[in-house]
Structures are given as C-alpha cells and as structure tokens.
Design an enzyme around this catalytic site. Structure first.
Site, PDB file in Angstrom:
ATOM      1  CE1 TYR A  88      -3.679   2.523   0.649  1.00 62.43           C
ATOM      2  CE2 TYR A  88      -2.346   3.257   2.516  1.00 62.43           C
ATOM      3  CZ  TYR A  88      -3.415   3.444   1.647  1.00 62.43           C
ATOM      4  OH  TYR A  88      -4.203   4.556   1.781  1.00 62.43           O
ATOM      5  CD  GLU A 132      -8.549   7.160   4.428  1.00 59.76           C
ATOM      6  OE1 GLU A 132      -8.487   7.137   5.679  1.00 59.76           O
ATOM      7  OE2 GLU A 132      -7.600   6.850   3.686  1.00 59.76           O
ATOM      8  CD1 TRP A 135      -4.112   1.977   5.505  1.00 54.77           C
ATOM      9  CD2 TRP A 135      -6.251   2.570   5.666  1.00 54.77           C
ATOM     10  NE1 TRP A 135      -4.653   1.943   4.238  1.00 54.77           N
ATOM     11  CE2 TRP A 135      -5.972   2.308   4.306  1.00 54.77           C
ATOM     12  CE3 TRP A 135      -7.546   2.962   6.034  1.00 54.77           C
ATOM     13  CZ2 TRP A 135      -6.930   2.420   3.312  1.00 54.77           C
ATOM     14  CZ3 TRP A 135      -8.502   3.077   5.025  1.00 54.77           C
ATOM     15  CH2 TRP A 135      -8.185   2.816   3.689  1.00 54.77           C
TER      16      TRP A 135
END
Length: 205
Positions: A28, A50, A58
C-alpha cells in the site's frame, strides 16, 4: 539525513516506518499512498473506507478491503446508492467487514450524495488540494492531523450530504489520494515525481 521514521527494508529501499514491515502495508505504501488518484470509483471508495477507518487502524481496513469491495459492488456508485435497509441489516451481520451501522449507512448515503453532485467527484475533491510541498516532512511529527484544506473539504462535503467526512478523515483521504505527499524525508517515495494515473488495483488485495 533520513529521519528515525524511515526504515530500510530487506529489499534495500528506505520507507516510512509504518509501511516497512507488514507486506500489506508495504504494498500500500509503495503503490498507493501519496499517488495522485483521479478515478471516481477509487475516490468514492477512499471516501468510504477512510470513514470506516475512523477509530481503527488502517491495516484493519486494508485487510478487509477485498470484502468491502465485494459487498459494496466494487464501489460502483449507482449500485451502492440503490442499496436498501435490507442490505444494511445483512451487512451488519457480515464479519468480514466493519459491522458499524452508521458507517454502512454512510457509504450508501455518500453514494447518493455523489450522484447528486453538480461536478465530478474528482473535481470536487481535488479543488481542495493544497499547493505541492517544497520539501518532504523530516518526521511524522511534522505531519498534521488536519489542515485548513481538509477542514474546508469536510465542511463542503457535509453540506452536500456526505457523512463520516470529518477534517481528520479528509486529511487521511488527501494523503491516500496523493493530494498531499507526506512520505517523510529519506523514504524512496518522498517528493517522487508522479503522474496522475490510478494505482494498480489488480495488484492490491
């Protein structure tokens, strides 16, 4: 000099410490985070994910992203906007995603708000992008949680009917979509010239 927030990986590349070890995070970090994104599907997805991330790490969201993409029809705005209360009830029982009613309902509402926009989603979101940095942040301590731009984006999206789009969440979106480059000094991605092509979704689980 590289900051203490940079780690050299086994491949010899220096990375932001948060993206250096876990393979999912590394991919990522290397391929997506900070890369300019204009694809409306991927931007809508980022707005939703988000929002789901709020209060969580995350990596929790990233590992569930394939399931999120499955249950939300690949984040096709038209299909998500057509989802019903029955879909919400079904998703609340799906342990593969984040079973939070408000966040699930927000993803659906955000699709409907996207369809109601007078301008394309990418044009709206990118209108809040600040000027490019002159230098990379020296450490994570220099990276803000919110900015005037993210606060303005949050205020406008809320006015337009979007949910779970607070200033902190919107700054995370700006980082993820490459509106800002917060790779720290010494990271191989820091201040790297990049085009606006979409991330290689097929390579990201």
């Amino acid at each position: 000099m590289p900051s203490a927030d940079v780690v050299v990986g086994d491949d010899g590349l220096s990375r932001c410490a948060w993206g250096a070890n876990d393979p999912e995070y590394r991919r990522y970090h290397d391929e997506e985070w900070g890369t300019p994104q204009h694809d409306p599907v991927r931007l809508y997805e980022k707005v939703c994910l988000e929002g789901f991330q709020a209060g969580l790490s995350w990596i929790t969201i990233l590992r569930r992203r394939p399931a999120f993409r499955e249950v939300f029809h690949g984040f096709d705005v038209d299909q998500v906007a057509a989802m019903t209360e029955a879909d919400v009830e079904r998703l609340i029982t799906d342990a593969r995603i984040i079973r939070h009613r408000g966040k699930i309902e927000a993803a659906i509402q955000n699709a409907r708000a996207t369809l109601a926009l007078d301008v394309p989603l990418d044009e709206l979101l990118w209108s809040f992008a600040p000027p490019p940095r002159d230098t990379a942040p020296r450490s994570f301590a220099e990276v803000p949680a919110t900015t005037p731009e993210s606060a303005a984006m949050s205020k406008e999206l809320r006015r337009l009917g979007f949910r779970f789009v607070g200033p902190t969440t919107m700054y995370a979106l700006m980082q993820a979509a490459g509106m800002v480059d917060d790779h720290v000094s010494g990271c191989f991605r820091a201040m790297m010239p990049r085009d606006s092509s979409a991330e290689p979704v097929a390579t990201v689980a």
